[in-house]
Scaffold this motif. Sequence first.
Motif, PDB file in Angstrom:
ATOM      1  N   GLN A   6       1.341 -30.026  -1.237  1.00 45.61           N
ATOM      2  CA  GLN A   6      -0.034 -30.532  -1.320  1.00 45.61           C
ATOM      3  C   GLN A   6      -0.030 -31.894  -2.016  1.00 45.61           C
ATOM      4  N   GLU A   7      -0.938 -32.769  -1.570  1.00 54.82           N
ATOM      5  CA  GLU A   7      -1.090 -34.063  -2.238  1.00 54.82           C
ATOM      6  C   GLU A   7      -2.367 -34.068  -3.056  1.00 54.82           C
ATOM      7  N   LEU A   8      -2.310 -34.681  -4.221  1.00 50.69           N
ATOM      8  CA  LEU A   8      -3.512 -34.929  -5.033  1.00 50.69           C
ATOM      9  C   LEU A   8      -3.819 -36.410  -4.927  1.00 50.69           C
ATOM     10  N   TRP A   9      -5.067 -36.742  -4.597  1.00 50.07           N
ATOM     11  CA  TRP A   9      -5.467 -38.148  -4.450  1.00 50.07           C
ATOM     12  C   TRP A   9      -6.284 -38.600  -5.646  1.00 50.07           C
ATOM     13  N   GLU A  24      -5.548 -28.452 -11.161  1.00 50.23           N
ATOM     14  CA  GLU A  24      -5.230 -28.653  -9.742  1.00 50.23           C
ATOM     15  C   GLU A  24      -3.871 -28.037  -9.392  1.00 50.23           C
ATOM     16  N   VAL A  25      -2.920 -28.160 -10.317  1.00 50.73           N
ATOM     17  CA  VAL A  25      -1.594 -27.579 -10.052  1.00 50.73           C
ATOM     18  C   VAL A  25      -1.690 -26.049 -10.060  1.00 50.73           C
ATOM     19  N   LYS A  30      -1.787 -20.928  -6.894  1.00 48.05           N
ATOM     20  CA  LYS A  30      -2.514 -19.756  -6.412  1.00 48.05           C
ATOM     21  C   LYS A  30      -2.520 -19.728  -4.885  1.00 48.05           C
ATOM     22  N   LYS A  31      -2.839 -20.909  -4.280  1.00 47.85           N
ATOM     23  CA  LYS A  31      -2.871 -21.024  -2.809  1.00 47.85           C
ATOM     24  C   LYS A  31      -1.516 -20.708  -2.196  1.00 47.85           C
ATOM     25  N   SER A  32      -0.448 -21.128  -2.876  1.00 49.37           N
ATOM     26  CA  SER A  32       0.903 -20.958  -2.329  1.00 49.37           C
ATOM     27  C   SER A  32       1.291 -19.485  -2.238  1.00 49.37           C
ATOM     28  N   GLY A  37       9.418 -18.968  -8.972  1.00 51.95           N
ATOM     29  CA  GLY A  37       9.999 -20.158  -8.374  1.00 51.95           C
ATOM     30  C   GLY A  37       9.833 -21.374  -9.254  1.00 51.95           C
ATOM     31  N   LEU A  38       9.667 -22.531  -8.602  1.00 51.34           N
ATOM     32  CA  LEU A  38       9.555 -23.802  -9.319  1.00 51.34           C
ATOM     33  C   LEU A  38       8.438 -24.650  -8.713  1.00 51.34           C
ATOM     34  N   VAL A  39       7.746 -25.372  -9.572  1.00 49.16           N
ATOM     35  CA  VAL A  39       6.769 -26.371  -9.137  1.00 49.16           C
ATOM     36  C   VAL A  39       7.304 -27.746  -9.520  1.00 49.16           C
ATOM     37  N   LEU A  40       7.301 -28.651  -8.546  1.00 51.22           N
ATOM     38  CA  LEU A  40       7.594 -30.057  -8.803  1.00 51.22           C
ATOM     39  C   LEU A  40       6.296 -30.826  -8.611  1.00 51.22           C
ATOM     40  N   VAL A  41       5.972 -31.702  -9.550  1.00 47.55           N
ATOM     41  CA  VAL A  41       4.834 -32.607  -9.372  1.00 47.55           C
ATOM     42  C   VAL A  41       5.333 -34.019  -9.649  1.00 47.55           C
ATOM     43  N   ASN A  42       5.170 -34.927  -8.670  1.00 42.47           N
ATOM     44  CA  ASN A  42       5.611 -36.312  -8.887  1.00 42.47           C
ATOM     45  C   ASN A  42       4.567 -37.311  -8.406  1.00 42.47           C
ATOM     46  N   ALA A  43       4.531 -38.436  -9.125  1.00 43.77           N
ATOM     47  CA  ALA A  43       3.708 -39.554  -8.677  1.00 43.77           C
ATOM     48  C   ALA A  43       4.353 -40.125  -7.418  1.00 43.77           C
ATOM     49  N   MET A  44       3.534 -40.523  -6.438  1.00 41.14           N
ATOM     50  CA  MET A  44       4.066 -41.092  -5.198  1.00 41.14           C
ATOM     51  C   MET A  44       3.946 -42.617  -5.203  1.00 41.14           C
TER      52      MET A  44
END
Length: 138
Positions: A6-9, A24-25, A30-32, A37-44
């Motif tokens: 998912q992307e966050l804008w 948001e994460v 929850k949706k996933s 497991g693991l969550v990765l969150v990175n700036a694009m």
Amino acid sequence: MKSYRQELWFNVPTRRAFINITPEVEKALKKSGIREGLVLVNAMHITASVFINDNESGLHHDYEVWLEKLAPHEPVSQYRHNVGEDNADAHMKRQVMGREVVVAVTDGRLDFGTWEQIFYGEFDGGRKKRALIKIIGE
Ligand code: ZN
């Protein structure tokens, strides 16, 4: 193994800001439907960060002052990168604050340490930018 993307804008009106993206994460997790497991969150973008720290406004102010001392925005002419642009300081602030975070998922929840929250750090706002959430596990 399941995976979820998912992307966050963002469109931050100011040049710099710190935004708590933990809710948001958590929604994405929850949706996933992933429980372990693991969550990765990175700036694009190379002028924004994703980092983990305390949700405390005094600290965020201190970051702002500290980052301005390390890489002041003005005068923009002090940077070689600023030929036709003015965001060299934003690249440096992003380097210090980091690109991404990884958080363990345990029993369907973000397995944080005490006081840990996830933030999007904007250093060159005033335009649309995004962060990526990738979750893997089962
Ligand atoms: Zn640049």
